[in-house]
Write an enzyme that holds these catalytic residues in place. Sequence first.
Site, mmCIF file in Angstrom:
data_model
loop_
_atom_site.group_PDB
_atom_site.id
_atom_site.type_symbol
_atom_site.label_atom_id
_atom_site.label_comp_id
_atom_site.label_asym_id
_atom_site.label_seq_id
_atom_site.Cartn_x
_atom_site.Cartn_y
_atom_site.Cartn_z
ATOM 1 N N TRP A 46 4.427 -4.641 -3.052
ATOM 2 C CA TRP A 46 3.047 -4.447 -2.601
ATOM 3 C C TRP A 46 2.986 -3.468 -1.433
ATOM 4 O O TRP A 46 2.126 -2.591 -1.383
ATOM 5 C CB TRP A 46 2.417 -5.792 -2.216
ATOM 6 C CG TRP A 46 1.740 -6.437 -3.385
ATOM 7 C CD1 TRP A 46 2.238 -7.389 -4.210
ATOM 8 C CD2 TRP A 46 0.441 -6.116 -3.881
ATOM 9 N NE1 TRP A 46 1.330 -7.692 -5.196
ATOM 10 C CE2 TRP A 46 0.212 -6.930 -5.017
ATOM 11 C CE3 TRP A 46 -0.564 -5.225 -3.492
ATOM 12 C CZ2 TRP A 46 -0.967 -6.878 -5.754
ATOM 13 C CZ3 TRP A 46 -1.741 -5.176 -4.223
ATOM 14 C CH2 TRP A 46 -1.936 -5.997 -5.333
ATOM 15 N N TRP A 105 16.756 -2.431 -7.078
ATOM 16 C CA TRP A 105 15.512 -2.481 -6.281
ATOM 17 C C TRP A 105 15.268 -3.907 -5.798
ATOM 18 O O TRP A 105 14.847 -4.132 -4.660
ATOM 19 C CB TRP A 105 14.313 -1.987 -7.088
ATOM 20 C CG TRP A 105 13.005 -2.275 -6.403
ATOM 21 C CD1 TRP A 105 12.116 -3.260 -6.704
ATOM 22 C CD2 TRP A 105 12.452 -1.592 -5.262
ATOM 23 N NE1 TRP A 105 11.048 -3.241 -5.831
ATOM 24 C CE2 TRP A 105 11.225 -2.229 -4.938
ATOM 25 C CE3 TRP A 105 12.872 -0.510 -4.497
ATOM 26 C CZ2 TRP A 105 10.426 -1.812 -3.881
ATOM 27 C CZ3 TRP A 105 12.056 -0.101 -3.432
ATOM 28 C CH2 TRP A 105 10.851 -0.742 -3.140
ATOM 29 N N ASN A 123 5.292 -3.936 -15.481
ATOM 30 C CA ASN A 123 5.581 -3.319 -14.186
ATOM 31 C C ASN A 123 4.718 -2.096 -13.893
ATOM 32 O O ASN A 123 4.218 -1.920 -12.780
ATOM 33 C CB ASN A 123 7.057 -2.927 -14.108
ATOM 34 C CG ASN A 123 7.424 -2.373 -12.744
ATOM 35 O OD1 ASN A 123 7.272 -3.048 -11.740
ATOM 36 N ND2 ASN A 123 7.876 -1.133 -12.713
ATOM 37 N N TRP A 176 -3.292 -5.292 1.422
ATOM 38 C CA TRP A 176 -2.286 -5.583 0.405
ATOM 39 C C TRP A 176 -1.919 -7.061 0.382
ATOM 40 O O TRP A 176 -1.511 -7.603 -0.652
ATOM 41 C CB TRP A 176 -1.032 -4.725 0.614
ATOM 42 C CG TRP A 176 -0.340 -4.906 1.941
ATOM 43 C CD1 TRP A 176 -0.485 -4.126 3.052
ATOM 44 C CD2 TRP A 176 0.604 -5.926 2.293
ATOM 45 N NE1 TRP A 176 0.313 -4.604 4.077
ATOM 46 C CE2 TRP A 176 0.993 -5.701 3.636
ATOM 47 C CE3 TRP A 176 1.155 -7.012 1.616
ATOM 48 C CZ2 TRP A 176 1.902 -6.530 4.305
ATOM 49 C CZ3 TRP A 176 2.067 -7.836 2.269
ATOM 50 C CH2 TRP A 176 2.431 -7.588 3.606
ATOM 51 N N TRP A 196 -9.188 -1.506 6.763
ATOM 52 C CA TRP A 196 -9.435 -2.206 5.504
ATOM 53 C C TRP A 196 -10.875 -2.688 5.445
ATOM 54 O O TRP A 196 -11.513 -2.932 6.472
ATOM 55 C CB TRP A 196 -8.511 -3.414 5.379
ATOM 56 C CG TRP A 196 -7.044 -3.122 5.369
ATOM 57 C CD1 TRP A 196 -6.145 -3.431 6.350
ATOM 58 C CD2 TRP A 196 -6.296 -2.476 4.342
ATOM 59 N NE1 TRP A 196 -4.890 -3.016 6.000
ATOM 60 C CE2 TRP A 196 -4.947 -2.424 4.764
ATOM 61 C CE3 TRP A 196 -6.620 -1.925 3.093
ATOM 62 C CZ2 TRP A 196 -3.933 -1.856 3.995
ATOM 63 C CZ3 TRP A 196 -5.616 -1.360 2.331
ATOM 64 C CH2 TRP A 196 -4.296 -1.326 2.775
ATOM 65 N N GLU A 217 16.726 -0.678 -11.346
ATOM 66 C CA GLU A 217 15.649 -1.651 -11.126
ATOM 67 C C GLU A 217 16.219 -2.979 -10.636
ATOM 68 O O GLU A 217 15.614 -3.676 -9.817
ATOM 69 C CB GLU A 217 14.859 -1.854 -12.416
ATOM 70 C CG GLU A 217 14.092 -0.627 -12.866
ATOM 71 C CD GLU A 217 12.973 -0.253 -11.918
ATOM 72 O OE1 GLU A 217 12.498 -1.118 -11.167
ATOM 73 O OE2 GLU A 217 12.566 0.921 -11.913
#
Length: 459
Positions: free
Chosen positions: A361, A257, A320, A338, A285, A254
């Site tokens: 996102w 990441w 998370n 987003w 959208w 993590e």
Amino acid sequence: MKTGRPLVLLYIHDEESPGLRARGGASKWWLGKSLAEHGRHIEKAGGRLTIRTGAAKDVLNDLISETGATAIFWNRRYGGPERTLDTDLKANLKQDNIDVMTFNGRLLTEPWDITTGSGTPYKVFTPYWKAMKAAYRAPDALPAPKSLSGPDIESVTVEDLGLHPTHPDWSGGLEETWSPGEAGAIERLSDFLEGPINTYADDRNRPDLEDGTSRLSPHLHFGEIGPTQIWRAVQHGISTGKFDESNAMVFLSELVWREFSYVLLYYNPDLATENYNSDFDALPWRKDSDAAKAWSDGKTGYPIVDAGMRQLWHTGYMHNRVRMIVASFLTKHLLQPWQVGEDWFWDTLVDADQAANPASWQWTAGSGADAAPYFRVFNPITQGQKFDPNGTYVRRWCPELSDLPDKHLHTPWEADSATLKKAGITLGKTYPKPIVDHPTARQRALDAYDTLKEKRNAA
């Protein structure tokens, strides 16, 4: 310190240089607390934190004139506008015979250090993680300076920066939740390594657990602790047998990441505004400000979603697993861009990060690097039932649902009228009815995403 010369320890509050994204409200709150704590830490060592406002170029030119400084040191920044500003700044200072040295103070490695066999940046996380594990070795720690000194020059105060919210002061929940500053970061890491790390792989998905995650992200964002410190501490625990290696490595993945997100930002400066995968520019959208507001207010009628959004508003943080659930709900159930969610998180998260926030996102929306497949639509009902099985999380943040039995806690609309009455709930009044039907919204999302395949095939 090695120069032996007096030091000006400078923070520049730059809201004037072109292209910089304004900080969100929660981030400003943390910055104020962090600066104050940092200043006190410096003062204990005999130094002083100097704070100036304005464009960095102007501030530095003024300070050079005032102090006769011959060298300037700073930590590198990786966003597009920041890199442009810093490159120009370095060039101009060197022309004026100022010695400029910049360093990596934010990441384990520079974004350009870990590359594929062909020398290109990684676009998929798992091979990047494997390469990082093989290549990275944390350098030894250096001792903190025991004494600091420097000229007593003009400085504004932290209060002068106006970072604390007023009219109204909405920061009560943040004050209760966090301890900004280096001491708070070290304590947070210590608490996590004392036990939670050994069950991290499973517990990180449980928002009902108080300490299932490290909660180090805001401390990392503000530089109160470095990723190298964390890596070093975890690897030491693994080598001495104190930590379960499999759980500890999931935790370090993590951390990486976050590194991967900075690789994406470095090579894609518009990560917060433009689709990483341009195919998604054609996604249909929906424009629905009412739906977006219900989401941001925590009034969607889906308890796990609403609990997450209310936790965010109250504490400046969201678990998370729940971040993924609420992001999926906004982009897929509600078909909102987003960028709407990324912008809301940017304003309300204390750990709002210019790389990790948009990268995550876009991962959820399907437009990002190594993204979740478009047909993966998180079911907010089963996600709540699986990861908040006793309803601890939902009951904390949606107290109006507290008296519902576990059976109906994640689906209050399925409870009969007698159960709702006994729990003191009137759907549509004391708690919202679902703003969308899950199966219908899921199919609508899949249909919308399918249009991308049709356009690709037609092309």
